[in-house]
Motif scaffolding. Structure first.
Motif, mmCIF file in Angstrom:
data_model
loop_
_atom_site.group_PDB
_atom_site.id
_atom_site.type_symbol
_atom_site.label_atom_id
_atom_site.label_comp_id
_atom_site.label_asym_id
_atom_site.label_seq_id
_atom_site.Cartn_x
_atom_site.Cartn_y
_atom_site.Cartn_z
ATOM 1 N N THR A 161 58.345 14.688 -32.267
ATOM 2 C CA THR A 161 58.230 15.610 -31.129
ATOM 3 C C THR A 161 56.889 16.371 -31.122
ATOM 4 N N LYS A 162 56.107 16.196 -32.192
ATOM 5 C CA LYS A 162 54.888 16.996 -32.383
ATOM 6 C C LYS A 162 53.924 16.942 -31.191
ATOM 7 N N TRP A 163 53.844 15.796 -30.518
ATOM 8 C CA TRP A 163 52.848 15.635 -29.450
ATOM 9 C C TRP A 163 53.454 15.802 -28.043
ATOM 10 N N ASP A 164 54.741 16.216 -27.974
ATOM 11 C CA ASP A 164 55.396 16.263 -26.662
ATOM 12 C C ASP A 164 54.598 17.114 -25.674
ATOM 13 N N ASN A 165 54.511 16.606 -24.455
ATOM 14 C CA ASN A 165 53.815 17.268 -23.342
ATOM 15 C C ASN A 165 52.338 17.535 -23.648
ATOM 16 N N SER A 166 51.711 16.547 -24.295
ATOM 17 C CA SER A 166 50.270 16.649 -24.533
ATOM 18 C C SER A 166 49.613 15.301 -24.244
ATOM 19 N N CYS A 167 48.281 15.322 -24.236
ATOM 20 C CA CYS A 167 47.499 14.120 -23.894
ATOM 21 C C CYS A 167 46.396 13.952 -24.933
ATOM 22 N N PRO A 168 46.754 13.607 -26.174
ATOM 23 C CA PRO A 168 45.741 13.556 -27.230
ATOM 24 C C PRO A 168 44.701 12.465 -26.990
ATOM 25 N N VAL A 169 43.435 12.836 -27.222
ATOM 26 C CA VAL A 169 42.333 11.866 -27.227
ATOM 27 C C VAL A 169 42.187 11.410 -28.677
ATOM 28 N N ILE A 170 42.108 10.084 -28.893
ATOM 29 C CA ILE A 170 42.025 9.581 -30.271
ATOM 30 C C ILE A 170 40.877 8.574 -30.419
ATOM 31 N N VAL B 58 40.401 10.017 -18.856
ATOM 32 C CA VAL B 58 41.431 10.288 -17.843
ATOM 33 C C VAL B 58 41.758 11.786 -17.878
ATOM 34 N N GLY B 59 42.081 12.348 -16.728
ATOM 35 C CA GLY B 59 42.543 13.733 -16.638
ATOM 36 C C GLY B 59 41.523 14.717 -17.187
ATOM 37 N N ALA B 60 42.018 15.631 -18.011
ATOM 38 C CA ALA B 60 41.179 16.730 -18.511
ATOM 39 C C ALA B 60 40.063 16.256 -19.422
ATOM 40 N N SER B 61 40.108 15.005 -19.878
ATOM 41 C CA SER B 61 39.068 14.536 -20.806
ATOM 42 C C SER B 61 37.833 13.980 -20.070
ATOM 43 N N VAL C 216 48.541 9.121 -24.176
ATOM 44 C CA VAL C 216 47.644 8.896 -25.308
ATOM 45 C C VAL C 216 46.328 8.310 -24.796
ATOM 46 N N ARG C 217 45.194 8.908 -25.184
ATOM 47 C CA ARG C 217 43.903 8.551 -24.584
ATOM 48 C C ARG C 217 42.865 8.121 -25.626
ATOM 49 N N PRO C 218 42.916 6.827 -26.003
ATOM 50 C CA PRO C 218 41.937 6.342 -26.975
ATOM 51 C C PRO C 218 40.598 6.036 -26.316
ATOM 52 N N SER C 219 39.554 6.014 -27.129
ATOM 53 C CA SER C 219 38.265 5.513 -26.652
ATOM 54 C C SER C 219 38.334 3.973 -26.667
ATOM 55 N N TRP D 136 41.438 14.359 -31.303
ATOM 56 C CA TRP D 136 40.661 15.411 -30.659
ATOM 57 C C TRP D 136 41.602 16.226 -29.775
ATOM 58 N N SER D 137 41.110 17.327 -29.268
ATOM 59 C CA SER D 137 41.966 18.101 -28.360
ATOM 60 C C SER D 137 42.120 17.330 -27.048
ATOM 61 N N ASN D 138 43.006 17.799 -26.185
ATOM 62 C CA ASN D 138 43.311 17.069 -24.952
ATOM 63 C C ASN D 138 42.096 16.902 -24.053
ATOM 64 N N ASP D 139 41.103 17.798 -24.181
ATOM 65 C CA ASP D 139 39.920 17.656 -23.327
ATOM 66 C C ASP D 139 38.853 16.751 -23.956
#
Ligand SMILES: NC(=O)c1ccc[n+]([C@@H]2O[C@H](COP(=O)([O-])OP(=O)(O)OC[C@H]3O[C@@H](n4cnc5c(N)ncnc54)[C@H](OP(=O)(O)O)[C@@H]3O)[C@@H](O)[C@H]2O)c1
Length: 219
Positions: free
Chosen positions: A208-217, A119-122, A163-166, A179-182
């Motif tokens: 708050t560590k992940w606020d305004n991010s889209c982590p790939v996990i 999704v998105g940048a990934s 949050v963007r898991p495989s 992983w990074s957001n991409d």
């Protein structure tokens, strides 16, 4: 903390509730069928659907939450990528839009949304084979809905974590690789255990560590 969960009757949703309760948080769940929550006597269950803004308001009225976690899915007739979609095309985008409108009314600032790698940048870093499958199968409807959500949540002004898991698997919780957001470098057959993802959703909601991010996990 007090967390409102949308999609709490689903597979990852229930694991997320278990983890929230295990950590001592208070949980409210907005669900279509309260009978699906019998295993959770300590959860405040509100009957309704996130597609109806009045129902969403009812869930906030009990007590405004500190954050909202959304584990909704837009299901197909089965888990097969080629099974027919059985959800409205904007189920997730419209539900998240309703939640965010009500968050603003009640001055709640944070939403955590379970999405998917790609999704998105990934998207650009998803292996070609997977991109082909997502584009040519009926999974494309879910990706389009997640992408509408991505765009609209970013524009909403609330604090978000998407949050963007495989691929989700039913194994025990394992260490997660973030992983990074991409999503650059995620291997072709990567997967993530639902239990690990549920735990990560709780971490992102309460910290708050992940606020305004889209982590790939992945695991
Ligand atoms: N499957 C994978 O490999 C994979 C990989 C990465 C990411 N994901 C993402 O993970 C997320 C959650 O997946 P999951 O497998 O945990 O979901 P799930 O078990 O299918 O649960 C879906 C949830 O959405 C609710 N829902 C479905 N249709 C609805 C509707 N029309 N109106 C209101 N609520 C509705 C369900 O409520 P009811 O109980 O009332 O039906 C349930 O709470 C999805 O967004 C998916 O894209 C999945």
């Amino acid at each position: 903390m007090h967390i409102l969960i949308i999609g709490g009757s689903g597979r990852t949703g229930k694991l997320t509730i278990s983890e929230l309760l295990r950590q001592g948080h208070q949980v409210t769940a907005l669900v279509r069928n309260p009978a699906s929550m019998v295993d959770f006597p300590d959860v405040n269950v509100v009957e309704g659907t996130p597609t109806n803004i009045e129902n969403v308001r009812d869930a906030f009225k009990i007590q405004a939450p500190d954050a909202v976690v959304v584990t909704l899915s837009a299901p197909r007739a089965s888990d097969s990528p080629f099974a027919a979609p059985i959800s409205p095309p904007r189920l997730m985008a419209d539900s998240n839009a309703n939640v965010i409108s009500v968050m603003k009314e009640f001055k709640v600032s944070k939403i955590v949304i379970l999405q998917a790698f790609g999704v998105g940048a990934s998207w650009d870093n998803m292996p070609c084979l997977m991109r082909g499958l997502m584009s040519m199968s009926n999974m494309s409807y879910q990706y389009t809905d997640h992408n509408h959500t991505d765009r609209e949540v970013r524009q909403s002004g609330v604090t978000y974590v998407m949050v963007r898991p495989s691929r989700l698997v039913e194994s025990d919780a394992m260490d997660l690789h973030e992983w990074s957001n991409d999503g650059k470098g995620v291997p072709l057959m990567a997967s993530a255990s639902r239990k690990s993802v549920a735990s990560f959703l709780v971490d992102t909601a309460v910290q708050t560590k992940w606020d305004n991010s889209c982590p790939v996990i992945t695991n």
